[in-house]
Design a protein around this motif. Structure first.
Motif, mmCIF file in Angstrom:
data_model
loop_
_atom_site.group_PDB
_atom_site.id
_atom_site.type_symbol
_atom_site.label_atom_id
_atom_site.label_comp_id
_atom_site.label_asym_id
_atom_site.label_seq_id
_atom_site.Cartn_x
_atom_site.Cartn_y
_atom_site.Cartn_z
ATOM 1 N N ARG A 36 0.805 -1.230 -0.091
ATOM 2 C CA ARG A 36 -0.048 -0.099 0.072
ATOM 3 C C ARG A 36 1.033 1.239 0.021
ATOM 4 O O ARG A 36 1.753 1.534 0.739
ATOM 5 C CB ARG A 36 -0.993 -0.028 1.178
ATOM 6 N N GLU A 99 -4.449 2.675 7.267
ATOM 7 C CA GLU A 99 -5.344 1.529 7.300
ATOM 8 C C GLU A 99 -5.163 0.202 8.317
ATOM 9 O O GLU A 99 -4.703 -0.584 8.220
ATOM 10 C CB GLU A 99 -5.106 0.673 5.753
ATOM 11 N N ASN A 104 -1.569 -5.345 4.283
ATOM 12 C CA ASN A 104 -0.350 -5.114 3.286
ATOM 13 C C ASN A 104 0.501 -4.225 3.874
ATOM 14 O O ASN A 104 0.452 -3.071 4.501
ATOM 15 C CB ASN A 104 -1.318 -4.244 2.235
#
Length: 221
Positions: A36, A99, A104
């Motif tokens: 990400r 997030e 990720n």
């Protein structure tokens, strides 16, 4: 070399290298494979000066800590500004919360990181992030030629700038989780380069091996 990254720390891939060495290309590949993209990652498509502005947050933070401009091959001799260090910690803390719960790995790419590995590494660990450093290798003459075309530097100055960045990042990442990635090999056989980097660092790229993602990388390169 220290041990590869592992849970429960959040993984962070730090892509470092001189300007025009392919850091943005490697960053793009990592994102296509499931990483990400950290906010304000730079893009190498429009000249190094514009790159420094494209990564507004991290580039300005790194410049403040380094104490010299991106295009200055000299290294700083004075201690980093405490306010700049505080700002870096705040940036990294925000990065680790972008997030929550997502596995990720974050991908952070900015050439000026080469000069501030120590403070960055401290900030990442303090934020419970486990960094792996991927260092881009590109021939100095090729980098110098690209800098001459984009920014008007002489060959000698371009090579000096490349040398400054590469010496800084090689020295600073000794003993850390790191891998070196060849620019030329990335373009010709990216799978082998990524496989080697993953093997050395223990990184998890969730879309690695997925046909759709690999096709996107092939098309991008």
């Amino acid at each position: 070399m220290s041990q590869p990254v592992s849970a429960p720390f959040e993984q962070c891939i730090v892509v470092a290298g001189a300007y025009r060495s392919g850091t943005a290309i490697l960053s793009d590949v990592l994102v296509l494979l499931g990483g990400r993209k950290a906010q304000s990652c730079q893009s190498e498509g429009h000249g190094a000066r514009r790159n420094a502005k494209a990564g507004a947050d991290v580039a300005s933070l790194a410049a403040g800590l380094a104490g010299v401009g991106w295009d200055d091959w000299a290294t700083r001799v004075s201690a980093p500004d405490p306010a700049a260090e505080t700002a870096l910690h705040q940036y990294v803390s925000g990065l680790s919360r972008q997030e929550t719960g997502v596995s990720n790995p974050a991908v952070l790419a900015e050439p000026q990181i080469c000069r501030v590995i120590g403070p960055l590494d401290t900030a990442l660990h303090k934020a419970a992030m486990s960094p792996a450093y991927l260092v881009m290798l590109r021939a100095p003459d090729e980098v110098a030629l690209s800098l001459a075309r984009q920014d008007g530097f002489s060959r000698q100055y371009g090579v000096a700038l490349w040398t400054s960045y590469m010496l800084a990042v090689e020295r600073a990442t000794r003993g850390m989780v790191r891998a070196f990635v060849s620019f030329d090999a990335l373009l010709t056989d990216w799978r082998r380069q990524i496989d080697a980097a993953v093997s050395l660092t223990g990184l998890h790229l969730p879309d690695r091996g997925i046909a759709r993602a690999e096709a996107e990388v092939d098309a991008h390169l």
